[in-house]
Scaffold this active site. Sequence first.
Site, PDB file in Angstrom:
ATOM      1  N   LYS A 163       0.844  -1.191   0.000  1.00 18.15           N
ATOM      2  CA  LYS A 163       0.000   0.000   0.000  1.00 18.15           C
ATOM      3  C   LYS A 163       0.882   1.244   0.000  1.00 18.15           C
ATOM      4  CE  LYS A 163      -4.549  -0.836   2.030  1.00 18.15           C
ATOM      5  NZ  LYS A 163      -5.386  -0.697   3.231  1.00 18.15           N
ATOM      6  N   ARG A 181     -25.589  -4.907   4.878  1.00 16.91           N
ATOM      7  CA  ARG A 181     -25.102  -6.226   4.478  1.00 16.91           C
ATOM      8  C   ARG A 181     -25.487  -7.310   5.492  1.00 16.91           C
ATOM      9  NH1 ARG A 181     -20.466  -5.589   0.947  1.00 16.91           N
ATOM     10  NH2 ARG A 181     -19.300  -7.246   1.986  1.00 16.91           N
ATOM     11  N   GLU A 221     -19.720  -8.147   8.232  1.00 16.92           N
ATOM     12  CA  GLU A 221     -20.806  -7.554   9.016  1.00 16.92           C
ATOM     13  C   GLU A 221     -21.822  -8.602   9.463  1.00 16.92           C
ATOM     14  OE1 GLU A 221     -18.993  -4.401   6.484  1.00 16.92           O
ATOM     15  OE2 GLU A 221     -19.771  -6.411   6.082  1.00 16.92           O
TER      16      GLU A 221
END
Length: 644
Positions: A286, A400, A372
């Site tokens: 990243k 979700r 979730e």
Amino acid sequence: MASTSTTPLLDRVHDPEDLRGLADDDLRQLADELRQEVIDAVSHTGGHLGAGLGVVELTVAIHYLFNTPKDRLIWDVSHQCYPHKVLTERRDRIRTLRQGGGLSGFTSRKESDYDPFGAAHSSTSISAGLGFAVARDLRGGDENVVCVIGDGAMSAGMAYEAMNNAGAMNSRLIVILNDNDMSIAPPVGAMSAYLSRTISSRSYRTMRNAARELADQFPRAFSTAARRAEEYARGLLTGGTLFEEMGFYYVGPIDGHNLDHLLPVLRNVRDAEGGGPILVHCVTQKGKGYAPAEGSADKYHGVAKFDVVTGKQSKPTPQAPQFTKVYAESLIQEAEDDERVVAVTAAMPGGTGVDKFTERFPDRGFDVGIAEQHGVTFCGGLAAAGYRPFATIYSTFLQRAYDQIVHDVAIQQLPVRFAIDRAGMVGADGVTHQGSYDITYLGTLPGFVLMAAADEAELKHMVATAASIDDRPSALRYPRGEGFGVEMPSRGEPLAIGKGRVLREGSTVAILSYGTRLYEALSAADSLEARGLSTTVADARFCKPLDTELVERLARQHDVLVTVEEGAVGGFSAHVLTHLARAGMLDRGLAVRPMTLPDAFIDHGKPYEQYEEAGLNAHHVAAQALQALGYSDADAALLRSVSA
């Protein structure tokens, strides 16, 4: 005169067809220029930075080797798609990212043919890609389907459901795992690159298939043992046994920043004969190529405008505490007094403030990853075991887990407390992240207590209220960003369940607000009072249980009742109207005007502009009252223009 451009190769690339006209040896320079362009663009607009910088070489390699847009390229989450946008005919608009009327910060079907599937929520790429692959097979097409899934997205069950299905269906599908912080890979280097080239090559795959065909001539026990031995041996050398067991041919890991490694492997994968899904494991970093982002991946995941040289972000001086910070501090106070209070989030500890809670209580803060559904049921188990869990999840992501909210929490009446961050309009993240629906989808569930904080002080009280509710589930919602600078209590006090408050008394118009539009309601009341219209303003505080006594009093004592909320149709106003209808109070000449978010998706922009588009700013509220009282549209329009 010689060109002084710092991006001479990139200047020649308008679309991937131009890119494919370059030589292999040009791609390193092109990648460097593309990384420079992304850094400069995001420094002007803000947005997601680290993830995009990590896939620059991968993006170049994919568009160079695959025939996009005929070949379908699907990005998971797609917050890393800025380099992709630069290479796909959108460089001239890249500095409009996340601005009103500009480019989306995510892939968008309506924006470009190079974005075959929109995504801003996690772990959807393999499912969507399999859909494209099966559709291709059904119509007899020959295009490739390439899915790029980030490592964080691999923590969600949906990705594995899709892989399991893809392995069983055996459609030709290429999945690239962009592994930038999982640490699941062995060291990446020349030997790993060599092995990846070898096992992805046509000759190896041909030999492998021939050996399997030969083994199949022997008794079944022998052929099964031979196949397992080959997969086990390859797994020892490369890893990836899990993916092989799910039916994917695994290649990797390879260095996702080394084009000399990427190009031959992706060529082999592209040209592989036969069917079946393939997974290419790329290890990336990243923030690659920009020192501030490399050194602080979390702070440079999503950024405000920043100085390219220093990396310093231009964040305005806060005028009031952030709602998220108030929530975190309030929850810590509750946890200091009650060891049963725990906090759960789904891969957003920093965004939700749960990181601060976990710093204070390391054993009582939980990040379940991008999961979730699991997180909600996990909270259900905690609640059933006597703890007081706060499921701290953005409104858009809580969607979700709706089945788990219904089945694992509401039906069992378990006291899970849902702290719903990013309620209402969220600004630059746009349509995929708007907190528009939670009032409606939670409001249909029996037994829930639903609260909406009008300001930061109310939020503090609502955290205390939720902590005190032990016999049923509850939810409190609050927006992104700063509060209103109201006086803050030293600590929250539980509110009377189902009771609102009146902030201003009048006699002609009543405005009943649910959430942070309260201050727009107060401003609207000022405008109406200036026209001689006595106005009451009330804060409902609760959607469920509804303060029916307050609602009926407002209905009896006023000519007009305007309800205002930051949610979709079917939310707070529906509860008010249903009660008034059942009480027979709509037959007495009362004019009721519900103001909700419109039945439309609202794109990215500044929150004020989004509420302007939604028709929920102060002048809209005043105009609704005027029209209900019989004032002309011209009067309402005049008020709107003066307010603006």
